[in-house]
Motif scaffolding. Structure first.
Motif, PDB file in Angstrom:
ATOM      1  N   ILE B 118      36.339  15.666 -12.945  1.00  0.00           N
ATOM      2  CA  ILE B 118      37.378  16.308 -12.144  1.00  0.00           C
ATOM      3  C   ILE B 118      37.706  17.646 -12.810  1.00  0.00           C
ATOM      4  O   ILE B 118      38.025  17.696 -14.000  1.00  0.00           O
ATOM      5  CB  ILE B 118      38.661  15.439 -12.081  1.00  0.00           C
ATOM      6  CG1 ILE B 118      38.335  13.998 -11.673  1.00  0.00           C
ATOM      7  CG2 ILE B 118      39.679  16.076 -11.138  1.00  0.00           C
ATOM      8  CD1 ILE B 118      37.842  13.820 -10.268  1.00  0.00           C
ATOM      9  N   LEU B 119      37.586  18.719 -12.028  1.00  0.00           N
ATOM     10  CA  LEU B 119      37.859  20.065 -12.536  1.00  0.00           C
ATOM     11  C   LEU B 119      39.063  20.636 -11.805  1.00  0.00           C
ATOM     12  O   LEU B 119      39.289  20.342 -10.623  1.00  0.00           O
ATOM     13  CB  LEU B 119      36.660  20.985 -12.307  1.00  0.00           C
ATOM     14  CG  LEU B 119      35.312  20.555 -12.872  1.00  0.00           C
ATOM     15  CD1 LEU B 119      34.230  21.526 -12.388  1.00  0.00           C
ATOM     16  CD2 LEU B 119      35.340  20.537 -14.393  1.00  0.00           C
ATOM     17  N   LEU B 120      39.809  21.460 -12.510  1.00  0.00           N
ATOM     18  CA  LEU B 120      40.877  22.227 -11.874  1.00  0.00           C
ATOM     19  C   LEU B 120      40.526  23.683 -12.109  1.00  0.00           C
ATOM     20  O   LEU B 120      40.496  24.152 -13.252  1.00  0.00           O
ATOM     21  CB  LEU B 120      42.237  21.878 -12.489  1.00  0.00           C
ATOM     22  CG  LEU B 120      43.433  22.588 -11.876  1.00  0.00           C
ATOM     23  CD1 LEU B 120      43.627  22.160 -10.433  1.00  0.00           C
ATOM     24  CD2 LEU B 120      44.703  22.307 -12.663  1.00  0.00           C
ATOM     25  N   ASP B 121      40.201  24.389 -11.038  1.00  0.00           N
ATOM     26  CA  ASP B 121      39.745  25.779 -11.122  1.00  0.00           C
ATOM     27  C   ASP B 121      38.564  25.898 -12.095  1.00  0.00           C
ATOM     28  O   ASP B 121      38.482  26.837 -12.889  1.00  0.00           O
ATOM     29  CB  ASP B 121      40.898  26.684 -11.578  1.00  0.00           C
ATOM     30  CG  ASP B 121      40.685  28.113 -11.099  1.00  0.00           C
ATOM     31  OD1 ASP B 121      39.805  28.321 -10.236  1.00  0.00           O
ATOM     32  OD2 ASP B 121      41.382  29.022 -11.589  1.00  0.00           O
ATOM     33  N   GLY B 122      37.696  24.930 -12.052  1.00  0.00           N
ATOM     34  CA  GLY B 122      36.492  24.977 -12.879  1.00  0.00           C
ATOM     35  C   GLY B 122      36.670  24.457 -14.286  1.00  0.00           C
ATOM     36  O   GLY B 122      35.701  24.379 -15.039  1.00  0.00           O
ATOM     37  N   GLU B 123      37.899  24.106 -14.668  1.00  0.00           N
ATOM     38  CA  GLU B 123      38.136  23.620 -16.033  1.00  0.00           C
ATOM     39  C   GLU B 123      38.315  22.112 -16.006  1.00  0.00           C
ATOM     40  O   GLU B 123      38.979  21.568 -15.116  1.00  0.00           O
ATOM     41  CB  GLU B 123      39.413  24.242 -16.629  1.00  0.00           C
ATOM     42  CG  GLU B 123      39.539  25.742 -16.494  1.00  0.00           C
ATOM     43  CD  GLU B 123      38.500  26.491 -17.300  1.00  0.00           C
ATOM     44  OE1 GLU B 123      37.840  25.856 -18.133  1.00  0.00           O
ATOM     45  OE2 GLU B 123      38.331  27.697 -17.066  1.00  0.00           O
ATOM     46  N   ARG B 124      37.777  21.486 -17.011  1.00  0.00           N
ATOM     47  CA  ARG B 124      37.894  20.041 -17.182  1.00  0.00           C
ATOM     48  C   ARG B 124      39.371  19.616 -17.247  1.00  0.00           C
ATOM     49  O   ARG B 124      40.148  20.206 -17.997  1.00  0.00           O
ATOM     50  CB  ARG B 124      37.228  19.760 -18.525  1.00  0.00           C
ATOM     51  CG  ARG B 124      36.612  18.468 -18.742  1.00  0.00           C
ATOM     52  CD  ARG B 124      35.803  18.568 -20.045  1.00  0.00           C
ATOM     53  NE  ARG B 124      34.417  18.744 -19.737  1.00  0.00           N
ATOM     54  CZ  ARG B 124      33.589  17.748 -19.450  1.00  0.00           C
ATOM     55  NH1 ARG B 124      34.023  16.515 -19.489  1.00  0.00           N
ATOM     56  NH2 ARG B 124      32.334  17.975 -19.152  1.00  0.00           N
TER      57      ARG B 124
END
Lengths: 241, 661
Positions: B118-124
């Motif tokens: 699961i990423l948020l704006d590409g971040e873990r």
């Protein structure tokens, strides 16, 4: 791993950043007074000795609750004095969570023996049986602990039924006859393993002194401390089957 | 004929019939010379090119993405009536949401939540609890779109990306002034208030703030005091600033803080009751620099830090013997750059580097967990030929991970994209994946005082590995009709399992049989299946997506199906609108069949039980008053699906108002 400059930098940053998630610590609800072990139906004065609480019942028996929740500590009871007593010549039964020790045979020098009477009615039992008593025996391979086996705990034969779905213990309807370290006889039934709050390790016992077996018909007490190691427990095993 | 074949044939037949009708209707309506969406002409409005990032880690036209990227857009999010990412995903084709007292977790392609990234704006995103990220944490007010890439993606993203990647893209306003506010209330104590305000005070500066408040009561099912679903209360606030340094460079700073509380009543062994409270906080911050030169070179560099803290309190009623309090705090830092260079018209190379830092402080661990990782990855998009709407692309990729905890891992992948005219794209891929052991699996030291067992982590654990293959096609014969079909298989090895520990048996503790547990890399499993969907759209009046997923799983260690996976899953999302009345009806539904569970009887023998079918149905009606105001009402879970174990909220009615400028 040794602290490199990079890891020191990270660790310092972590310490500073920990202030970011700053919600106050959760507060526990206000507990009602600890009433562990008290049975709402019980009246009468409680008699407390160590972690044992005794209450006299109308039928002359005692209802005893033992706080045996500690895994690393044993609670020893001298049935003859009703006292918590760890003296090796005086204690009769020991309790730690679901395990019960017997001070006889491989379990200790007290000469205590126990017989399991699965078909017996607790109220109706007034005299100890003539046979079936057994002290503790050396630990067998049938269980995975290192405790001496007793009529209460021997691996396949325990005082409880384990529900693997709910992970709960429920006492089996067994009455135990006990020959104490003072050669007196008692009947005992284990009524519960959980207190009213559901905490495991709070055993509730009903017990009372009963008459000795008829003169000359019992071999209880003839054995020495090691008497149970060479077959003395056979009767007990048969009774629990 | 078995059920999946029958379902597939039914779906294809339906697609064919609808396709023929829609194509005819469209041809009659548009008349000769109407261009398709892929071929905009001066006569037709130019369809916006959909940009996705998850397939290559840099923005790219969806049609050129080497892997299929499913996109849930902002308009769809608003029309769904979903309050958070979990509600949004639960009725999507091919996804299964599982709810527990710890929140909502995603099962992708039949795999447990720890095998999806699961990423948020590409971040873990940090904060896996029992392996799962609770998707209920992410209120939809801050979500611009969600991109889903299915299948092994470790070649780009490293650990956990075995079943796939879900990338939550935060909202990013591009207008000079934008405001959006929504308030709704419903039965079962549900209410939500959300808002966004954004503006451009300077030509080169865009500012934005979002916030949300969500509340829902706990609920019980099947009698008894225990709750089947927790009360949820959470709020969030975030901000974003984008600064264009010049025509080629942009700097973006973002930050968001969320705080949520879950409360419920649990029943333990021996009828003990516990009042449980979990308070979760999440802080996300990030700084990104994007550069795009006129020559097509793109460079994106980022620095991100996030923190997840969970306080867990289990307060026994009438006693404090079994009370438990934990304060777990996880830090995650990421630094990285991705560079895309069009070496030649037919060769596009993407390379990247990232450094990861993770730390977990928890009283349940024997010591704090800490790891550093360095990863290098590269992906090359090689167009073998491109001519007259035909194109064949080969995309090899590889990623190497060096980790202070588990050593190293190499994750190669090969993908192929074959465009057959403007209607059909075929994609195939094969990739290796891995999952690093969690700090809990490595370092846990936990005794359950109620049940009496001890779980000890194993610091010697290695990574779990997987290899997976995908073949699929996307078919878009017209703007009105589209379909997708994919077959997949994942094989997992060295899976971490809980085992009874004989070697660690401590004689002095006299543990009863089987009460000391640890972890080991010994299990294996596979999942395979088919995902299909069909979309139909008639102007602005009707659109519908029908999906069917067949999933077969196998637990190699126990030689049986994996528990709880739905073998058959039907989903639909349909929208019917009356443009003149500015009225629309939305229907979302999911039907789950063939979920297998194993139930132990009192003797410990396990029996296979197939759960009854579960049908979820959500309805939502919205009426627009001008383009600034919307009045809506709806019902979630109209059929009252669920039982005391599924954690599904019973039927909930709601209504509300949205205003936007």
């Amino acid at each position: 791993m040794n602290m490199t400059p990079t890891s020191m930098l990270y660790t310092s940053a972590v310490l500073v950043a920990s202030a970011a998630a700053c919600a106050p610590e959760l507060e526990r609800g206000e507990e009602r007074p600890r009433d562990a072990g008290r049975d709402p139906g019980d009246a009468g004065q409680a008699e407390v000795s160590g972690k044992f609480t005794h209450r006299a019942q109308a039928d002359g028996s005692l209802r005893t609750t033992v706080d045996a929740t500690l895994d690393s500590e044993w609670q020893y009871l001298d049935l003859d004095t009703r006292e918590a007593d760890a003296d090796e010549t005086r204690w009769d039964l020991g309790f730690s969570r679901f395990r019960i020790r017997v001070n006889g045979g491989a379990g200790g020098p007290g000469g205590v023996e126990v017989a399991a009477l699965p078909d017996e009615d607790f109220a109706a039992l007034e005299r100890a049986p003539d046979a079936g008593f057994a002290p503790a025996r050396p630990d067998s391979e049938e269980d995975e602990d290192s405790e001496p086996d007793t009529v209460f705990n021997s691996g396949p034969e325990d005082w409880y039924a384990y529900n693997v779905m709910k992970h709960t213990l429920a006492p089996l309807p067994i009455v135990y006859a006990i020959a104490s370290s003072e050669h007196r006889f008692y009947k005992l039934r284990i009524d519960a393993y959980y207190d009213r709050a559901g905490t495991p390790g709070f055993l509730r016992l009903s017990w009372a002194e009963i008459a000795a077996p008829r003169a000359g018909s019992s071999d209880v007490g003839d054995r020495g401390p090691d008497g149970g190691q060479d077959g003395g427990g056979d009767g007990g095993e048969d009774e629990t089957d | 004929m078995n059920a999946p074949c029958a379902s597939l044939i039914l779906l294809l037949a339906l697609g064919f019939v609808l396709g023929w009708r829609v194509t005819r209707a469209s041809a009659q309506q548009a008349g000769p010379g109407q261009a398709s969406a892929q071929q905009p002409s001066a006569q037709a409005p130019v369809a916006p090119i959909e940009i996705v990032v998850t397939g290559s880690r840099l923005p790219q036209a969806s049609a050129r993405s080497p892997v299929a990227v499913e996109v849930i857009r902002r308009t769809e999010i608003e029309r769904s009536g979903a309050r958070d990412a979990a509600e949004l995903l639960e009725e999507r084709a091919g996804l299964q949401l599982s709810r527990s007292f710890r929140g909502s977790e995603l099962w992708l392609r039949g795999l447990d939540p720890e095998y999806s990234l699961i990423l948020l704006d590409g971040e873990r995103v940090p904060g896996r609890v029992d392996g799962a990220i609770d998707l209920g944490r992410f209120g939809v007010e801050g979500i611009e779109r969600i991109e889903i890439v299915r299948g092994p993606s470790s070649a780009l993203y490293g650990s956990d990306a075995i079943g796939g990647v879900v990338n939550i893209i935060p909202r990013e306003s591009t207008r000079e002034l934008e405001a959006d506010a929504m308030a709704s209330a419903g039965t079962r104590g549900v209410y939500d208030v959300t808002g966004l305000i954004a503006g451009r005070p300077l030509p080169s500066l865009q500012l934005q703030a979002t916030g949300g408040l969500h509340q829902a009561d706990a609920f019980a099912r099947g009698g008894g005091p225990a709750t089947a679903g927790s009360a949820r209360s959470q709020w969030s606030g975030g901000g974003r600033a984008s600064l264009w340094l010049d025509s080629e460079q942009r700097l973006t700073l973002r930050g968001e803080y969320r705080r949520g509380t879950l409360e419920g009543i649990d029943e333990g062994a021996g009828s003990a009751l516990f009042d449980r409270t979990q308070q979760q906080e999440q802080l996300e911050t990030g700084l990104r620099h994007d550069l795009e030169t006129g020559a097509g070179v793109e460079l994106s560099s980022r620095l991100a830090y996030s923190q997840f803290r969970e306080q867990y309190l289990s307060d026994q009623r009438d006693s404090d013997q079994l009370d438990r309090y934990e304060d777990n705090r996880e830090h995650s830092g990421q630094v990285g750059s991705v560079l895309r260079v069009p070496v030649a018209p037919e060769h596009i190379t993407t390379v990247g580097v990232e450094q990861l830092f993770q730390r977990l402080d928890s009283e349940r661990l024997s010591r704090h967990g800490q790891r550093y990782g360095l990863a290098l990855f590269a992906q090359h998009q090689w167009t073998l030929f491109e001519h007259d709407q035909q194109a064949l692309e080969l995309v090899p990729g590889v990623r190497g991970d060096l980790d202070s905890q588990f050593g190293n891992a190499l994750s190669p992948k090969l993908a192929l994209r074959w465009q057959l005219g403007d209607e059909l794209v075929v994609r195939a891929s094969y990739g290796r994946g891995f999952r690093a052991p969690s700090f809990q699996e490595l370092l846990l030291r936990f005794e359950n005082p109620s049940v009496g067992y001890l779980v000890a982590g194993n610091p010697e654990l290695g990574v779990e590995t997987s290899h997976g293959a995908d073949v699929g096609a996307q078919w878009q014969p017209s703007e009105q009709l589209g379909g997708a079909l994919a077959f997949f298989r994942n094989d997992l090895s060295y899976m971490i399992a809980i085992v009874s520990s004989e070697s660690e048996q401590d004689a002095t503790r006299a543990e009863p049989p089987g009460t000391l547990f640890t972890y080991d890399n010994l299990e294996r499993a596979w999942t395979m299946g088919m995902e299909s969907s069909l979309q139909v759209r008639f102007d602005d009046a009707f659109s519908s997506t029908l999906g069917y997923t067949f999933t077969e799983t196998w637990d190699g260690e126990n030689e049986r199906r994996l528990e709880g996976r739905a073998r058959h899953r039907w989903t639909t999302a349909t929208r019917i609108a009356h443009p003149a009345w500015e009225l629309e009806l939305g229907v979302r539904a999911a039907l789950l069949l063939g979920r297998t569970f194993y139930v132990a009887d009192e003797s410990g023998d396990e029996e296979e039980v197939v759960a009854p079918a579960q049908a979820q149905l959500d309805l939502r009606v919205a009426k627009h008053f001008t383009r600034h105001l919307e009045l809506f009402a709806g019902v979630d879970n109209l059929l009252d699906a669920g039982d005391r174990y599924s954690g599904m909220r019973p039927a909930t009615f709601y209504g509300g108002l949205r205003g936007r400028y």
